[in-house]
Design an enzyme around this catalytic site. Structure first.
Site, PDB file in Angstrom:
ATOM      1  CD  GLU A   1      -3.180  -0.960   2.104  1.00  0.00           C
ATOM      2  OE1 GLU A   1      -2.835  -0.444   3.175  1.00  0.00           O
ATOM      3  OE2 GLU A   1      -4.193  -1.550   1.909  1.00  0.00           O
TER       4      GLU A   1
ATOM      5  CD  GLU B   1      -3.918  -6.245   2.520  1.00  0.00           C
ATOM      6  OE1 GLU B   1      -4.697  -5.658   3.053  1.00  0.00           O
ATOM      7  OE2 GLU B   1      -2.701  -5.839   2.461  1.00  0.00           O
TER       8      GLU B   1
HETATM    9  C1  BGP Z   1      -4.498  -2.930   4.771  1.00  0.00           C
HETATM   10  C2  BGP Z   1      -2.974  -3.316   5.249  1.00  0.00           C
HETATM   11  C3  BGP Z   1      -3.379  -4.818   6.160  1.00  0.00           C
HETATM   12  C4  BGP Z   1      -4.526  -4.949   6.895  1.00  0.00           C
HETATM   13  C5  BGP Z   1      -5.733  -4.410   6.024  1.00  0.00           C
HETATM   14  C6  BGP Z   1      -6.809  -4.391   6.837  1.00  0.00           C
HETATM   15  O1  BGP Z   1      -4.504  -1.452   4.818  1.00  0.00           O
HETATM   16  O2  BGP Z   1      -2.161  -3.560   4.207  1.00  0.00           O
HETATM   17  O3  BGP Z   1      -1.957  -4.738   6.720  1.00  0.00           O
HETATM   18  O4  BGP Z   1      -4.468  -4.781   8.062  1.00  0.00           O
HETATM   19  O5  BGP Z   1      -5.683  -3.271   5.585  1.00  0.00           O
HETATM   20  O6  BGP Z   1      -7.015  -3.284   7.726  1.00  0.00           O
HETATM   21  P1  BGP Z   1      -7.090  -3.105   9.288  1.00  0.00           P
HETATM   22  O7  BGP Z   1      -6.148  -4.240  10.111  1.00  0.00           O
HETATM   23  O8  BGP Z   1      -7.059  -2.104   9.822  1.00  0.00           O
HETATM   24  O9  BGP Z   1      -8.529  -3.870   9.559  1.00  0.00           O
END
Ligand code: BGP
Length: 475
Positions: A179, A372
């Site tokens: 990201e 993701e």
């Molecule tokens: C993205 C990241 C992840 C992951 C995901 C979910 O921003 O790459 O590392 O954590 O989001 O977000 P969160 O963990 O805040 O629910």
């Protein structure tokens, strides 16, 4: 019809959110270790509050996380049983270079990941490795101020060379930064940036971004030289920006929001700064400092594919209009009245995934990879200890349907799909344990208690079937 035979189904995680063991194997401290859970987290991850060490006042659930460090054999065995063909994971930079700028890597760290890759191989799981997933050694933040310094390029490339060489026989698919656009929204977590009072934060962020872009391009080049089989992708937090209304001012603002995101991919995929960025950064007096060769470097090594996370679309109103705000993956936007929301207030928009896939593919015409996508929710075991997570199945089913439509009906070229995250882990945004994404439940509670035992949720059996039938049976 249907997805191609070699479509890669899998799951995605990040070292700092699942491994724990932060003081083991000679590992050094990283930015992600010192981001506490609780109300101060947001100030720390955004660089407004400088914390370069852990303290007594805060809690740090990620220090143990779900202890993948000691459970990886069991975890990968479960992934094998789930049937995943690809496991997206990241390297903890400070396991390999504890301070970030040592001449020689730490053998214990290298050996750990080698074991992880061997275990993956046992179950025919292909690793997809994120070189830096929100990961920056504290040593480099203290010495250089993180990615604001050009020195970071050399340290990052040393890490890359070490990984590409050591794991040549195990890994052919890499992502250079997780990201990358999060530099703008969570600059300490994304790039180790803390701000001094009065400094031009935008200028620092774009300078850091420039260093990452150059480092990322050099990494692509190096990966290809070390092993011609290597494929390197960029990775950004996606989710199209919808205009709040058809008022031209809202449409314009939405376009600007998309450009702010696509800026990173424009450079990484096309190999040059897009003209809107050149004009605007110069006009705002924040055009980054560059070495004469930088633009050639960017040109010479575009990424092989484009990967992204998708959790939700965003809804953008012109300044001063747009009503109520909604949460989202580290960005806030106007609340879209046509959508439902997760327990954490994130919009749920499966069609938005199809829209995003189409927009990204139209723009770049390169293979895409969804690395993701998932639902963060509270899971409560019933009296038999089972978790019936139909809400998660519903979320994933609808997103996978939308993804298939983008491939089968719209012609988007898609390499694979790795859901976030196959095994429960710590949330990046909130630092909480109770925000769970997994098909596999981990008995670890918010207060740190729990046996760390793993168990299969209903979604586990559902996803197993999805993979087995290459997405034909979605239940
Ligand atoms: C993205 C990241 C992840 C992951 C995901 C979910 O921003 O790459 O590392 O954590 O989001 O977000 P969160 O963990 O805040 O629910």
């Amino acid at each position: 019809m249907g997805l191609q035979k070699n479509f890669l189904w899998g799951g995605a995680s990040a070292a700092n959110q699942c491994e724990g063991g932060i003081f083991e194997g000679g590992r050094g401290l990283a930015n992600v270790d010192v981001c506490p859970a609780g109300t101060d987290r947001s100030d720390v991850i955004c660089g407004r509050r400088k914390m370069l060490a852990m303290d007594q006042e805060h809690t740090y659930p990620a220090a143990e996380a779900v202890d993948f460090y000691h459970h990886f054999r069991e975890d990968i065995r479960l992934l094998g049983e789930l049937g995943v063909q690809v496991y997206r994971m990241s390297i903890g930079w400070t396991r390999i270079f504890p301070n970030g700028d040592e001449e020689e890597p730490n053998e214990a760290g290298l050996a750990f990941y080698e074991e992880v890759f061997k275990e993956c191989r046992k179950y025919r799981i292909k690793p997809l490795v994120t070189i830096s997933h929100f990961d920056c050694p504290i040593g480099l933040i203290k010495k250089y101020g993180g990615w604001r310094s050009r020195k970071m390029i050399e340290c990052y490339l040393r890490l890359c060379r070490t990984l590409f060489t050591r794991y040549k026989d195990y890994v052919t698919h890499w992502l250079n930064f997780n990201e990358i656009n999060m530099i703008l929204h969570a600059p300490f977590m994304g790039a180790g940036l803390c701000f001094e009072p009065g400094e031009n934060e935008e200028a620092v962020k774009y300078q850091a971004a420039h260093h990452e872009l150059v480092a990322g391009a050099l990494a692509v080049k190096m990966a290809h030289e070390i092993n011609p089989e290597n494929k390197v992708g960029c990775m950004f937090a996606a989710g199209s920006a919808y205009p709040y209304t058809c008022k031209p001012e809202d449409v314009w603002e939405a376009l600007l929001t998309d450009q702010e995101n696509y800026f990173f991919v424009d450079v990484q995929a096309r190999g040059y700064y897009p003209s809107y960025a050149v004009k605007r950064l110069k006009k705002r007096g924040i055009w980054p400092e560059m070495e004469p060769e930088d633009l050639d470097v960017l040109k010479s090594a575009p990424v092989d594919f484009i990967s992204f996370s998708y959790y939700n679309s965003r809804c953008i109103a012109a300044p001063g209009s747009g009503g109520e705000q909604a949460e989202g993956n580290l960005f806030q936007s106007a609340r879209n009245p046509y959508l439902t929301f997760s327990e954490w207030g994130w919009p749920i928009d499966p069609l938005g995934l199809r829209i995003t896939l189409n927009q990204v593919y139209d723009r770049y015409q390169k293979p895409l990879f969804i690395v993701e996508n998932g639902l963060g929710a509270m899971d409560t075991p019933d009296e038999n200890g089972e978790i019936h997570d139909n809400y998660r199945i519903d979320y994933l089913r609808e997103h996978i349907r939308a993804m298939k439509a983008a491939v089968e009906e719209d012609g988007v070229e898609l390499m694979g799909y790795t859901s976030w995250a196959p095994i429960d882990l710590i949330s990046a945004g909130s630092g909480e344990m109770k925000k769970r994404y997994g098909f596999i439940y981990v008995d670890k509670q918010e207060d740190g208690s729990g046996t760390l035992a793993r168990s299969r949720k209903d979604s586990f059996y559902w996803y197993q079937k999805v993979i087995e039938t290459n997405g034909e049976e979605l239940g």
